[in-house]
Design an enzyme around this catalytic site. Structure first.
Site, PDB file in Angstrom:
ATOM      1  N   TYR B 290       0.591  -1.213  -0.034  1.00 31.48           N
ATOM      2  CA  TYR B 290      -0.060   0.113  -0.182  1.00 31.48           C
ATOM      3  C   TYR B 290       0.787   1.201   0.001  1.00 31.48           C
ATOM      4  CZ  TYR B 290      -4.083   2.906   1.013  1.00 31.48           C
ATOM      5  OH  TYR B 290      -4.861   3.848   1.049  1.00 31.48           O
ATOM      6  N   TYR B 340      -5.304   6.208  -7.372  1.00 34.33           N
ATOM      7  CA  TYR B 340      -5.588   6.052  -5.878  1.00 34.33           C
ATOM      8  C   TYR B 340      -6.953   5.428  -5.690  1.00 34.33           C
ATOM      9  CZ  TYR B 340      -5.278   6.439  -0.848  1.00 34.33           C
ATOM     10  OH  TYR B 340      -5.390   6.017   0.275  1.00 34.33           O
TER      11      TYR B 340
END
Lengths: 134, 386
Positions: B290, B340
């Site tokens: 991440y 994103y």
């Protein structure tokens, strides 16, 4: 004059009210466990494990654990504070508190810099504990 | 047999789909989420009538029933919403797998549709009311923007372990080079070199422009079902091998700096993930860690056991995290350079790697780690191929 969008804390929340009450009186309070002597942060409800936690006054001293610097463009409510040195302070008692620095430029910051609490009254109800180099 | 043994390689991601990523998609997510779900079902070769479960992020601004109606699902028998933003990503798959392995559902859609590309849509631009609960212990001092909250971990790592700007830059450049191969990536045509990286404007010292993820509108979905059913479907299955969620000790909503040594939630998450896995970090062919901010990737390399504490910076050197290196990271471009989407695009890329269809394909890839946001209560997943 405080910016109308300044994000003021709820100082009446039952769990954290004693912390904010302490700040108004110039005392930096955290919780300590009667049984183990351990300091607790963030705070827990007063009834935790049979009413074991007491709010106790700390030394108000600690060391810089980490920091970041806010500069333009930043949230308008904090414009008067830029460059804003936001800091994690490790209290002598152990808990790590978020705050910001006063009387200190970004260039004067260093890891483990000794700091002491200073009180910044924002409103009648809200006094913010902030940090200055010792 | 415990539930995790019943999940291990017995549940699979069989379909993936997403709409083109955009700065402003110009459609409500109650619309885009349905289309992304339909694309995922088409990819799997399944019909809406096969679906009986939906998992979404708590942040989702639409309803399971709206999606079910839009697709033509006959009856939802199970649904779930997972909290903590990007911490929820892998947990959507884990919860779906648990539901399938325990017999509560048979075929589950996992969805993330997000419209947050435009500045006004960002929640930290909207602090107006009295700040209460956990946030009252950091927001009143100005610690609000994610870049500053994560910056505390990043700066401490730099101060204590000597992690350098160049090492953070290695992460940004690896993600960008992989995005340059991916026509769906927002940054497909934009090159990034170290000089440009180092010249990026400061967003929140010590982090600069290229340390930060993109802001993107997107809609993505996966279809999860049993391995048995997967064998009859169109795509090569990406098996769910292991999964975990963790809040860690003494948790707070954000800005949790009171864990042992200020460790992130990835540390307890990794412990559980590997305990439940036959595979180890050394077995991973690539990893989708991440990457809302570059330092999370360096911390993640350490937290998930690819190197010792403090060695995440040096680990990024010498092309090691790029295609052709020991452990290619963020092979679609990730949150930094593809889109994103609160980490959901990392899951889709994990599936592509297992299928062998990534635009930055790791040769012979059979094992992939995917992780969620580690500044909040988090989740992670190991996927495996045949």
């Amino acid at each position: 004059m405080l910016h109308p969008d300044y994000p003021l804390p709820d100082v009446e929340h039952p769990v954290t009210a004693p912390f904010w009450a302490g700040c108004r009186e110039g005392k930096l309070m955290v919780q300590r466990d009667d049984v183990t002597g351990a300091y607790h942060w963030p705070p827990k409800p007063a009834y935790w494990k049979g009413d074991r936690l007491r709010w106790v006054e700390t030394s108000g001293r600690g060391r810089v654990y980490s920091w970041v610097v806010g500069s333009e463009p930043f949230l308008p409510a904090f414009a008067h504070l830029l460059p804003l040195v936001m800091v994690v302070v490790k209290l002598e008692e152990g808990p790590r508190l978020v705050g910001y620095m006063v009387s200190c430029t970004p260039e004067q910051m260093s890891l483990d810099l000794p700091v002491r609490v200073v009180y910044e009254p924002l409103t009648e109800d809200v006094t913010l504990p902030v940090w200055a180099p010792v | 047999m415990d539930l995790f043994s019943r999940i291990r390689d017995q549940v699979a991601i069989v379909g993936i789909g997403h709409l083109p990523f955009a700065k402003e998609i110009g459609r409500p997510i109650s619309d885009t989420a349905i289309e992304a779900s339909q694309l995922a079902l088409d990819d799997a070769g399944l019909e809406a009538e096969n679906v009986d479960g939906i998992v979404m992020y708590e942040l989702e601004k639409t309803h399971e029933v709206t999606i079910a109606r839009g697709l033509g699902v006959e009856n939802l028998g199970w649904w779930d919403k997972i909290t903590y933003g990007g911490g929820a990503s892998c947990a959507t798959i884990l919860h779906a797998a648990a539901a399938i392995a325990s017999g509560v559902a048979t075929t589950v859609l996992c969805i993330r549709a997000r419209n947050r590309g435009s500045k006004a849509a960002r929640p930290w631009a909207q602090e107006r009311e009295l700040v209460t609960d956990d946030k009252a212990l950091h927001v009143p001092w100005g610690l609000i923007r994610p870049v500053d909250v994560i910056g505390m971990w990043a700066h401490r790592h730099m101060l204590v372990h000597g992690t350098t700007r160049e090492q953070l830059g290695n992460v940004a450049i690896a993600a960008r080079r992989h995005a340059n191969r991916n026509p769906h990536a927002m940054m497909h045509e934009r090159k990034l070199d170290m000089e440009t990286y180092l010249g990026g404007r400061v967003i929140g010292y010590p982090l600069t422009l290229y340390d930060c993820c993109l802001e993107t509108d997107g809609a993505l979905a996966c279809v999860v079902t049993s391995a048995e059913r997967a064998r009859d479907l169109r795509q090569k299955p990406a098996y769910v091998h292991s999964g975990a969620q963790a809040s860690g000790p003494n948790p707070t909503h954000l800005a949790n700096y009171n864990t042992p040594n200020m460790e992130t939630t990835a540390v307890p998450c990794a412990r559980q993930l590997w305990e439940r896995s036959d595979l180890k970090p050394k077995d991973m062919d690539c990893a989708q860690i991440y990457d809302a901010f570059t330092p999370l990737v360096i911390l993640g390399l350490e937290d998930y056991g690819f190197c010792a504490r403090g060695e995440g910076g040096p680990f990024t050197e010498g092309g090691r995290i790029e295609l052709g290196g020991d452990l290619p990271l963020l092979t679609s471009g990730g949150g930094l350079s593809e889109a994103y989407a609160h980490g959901f695009n990392l899951i889709l890329e994990g599936v592509r790697q297992i299928r062998g269809t990534s635009t930055a394909q790791v040769g012979g890839c059979t094992s992939v780690l995917v992780t969620g946001a580690s500044g909040v209560a988090t989740s992670a997943l190991v996927m495996r191929g045949d």
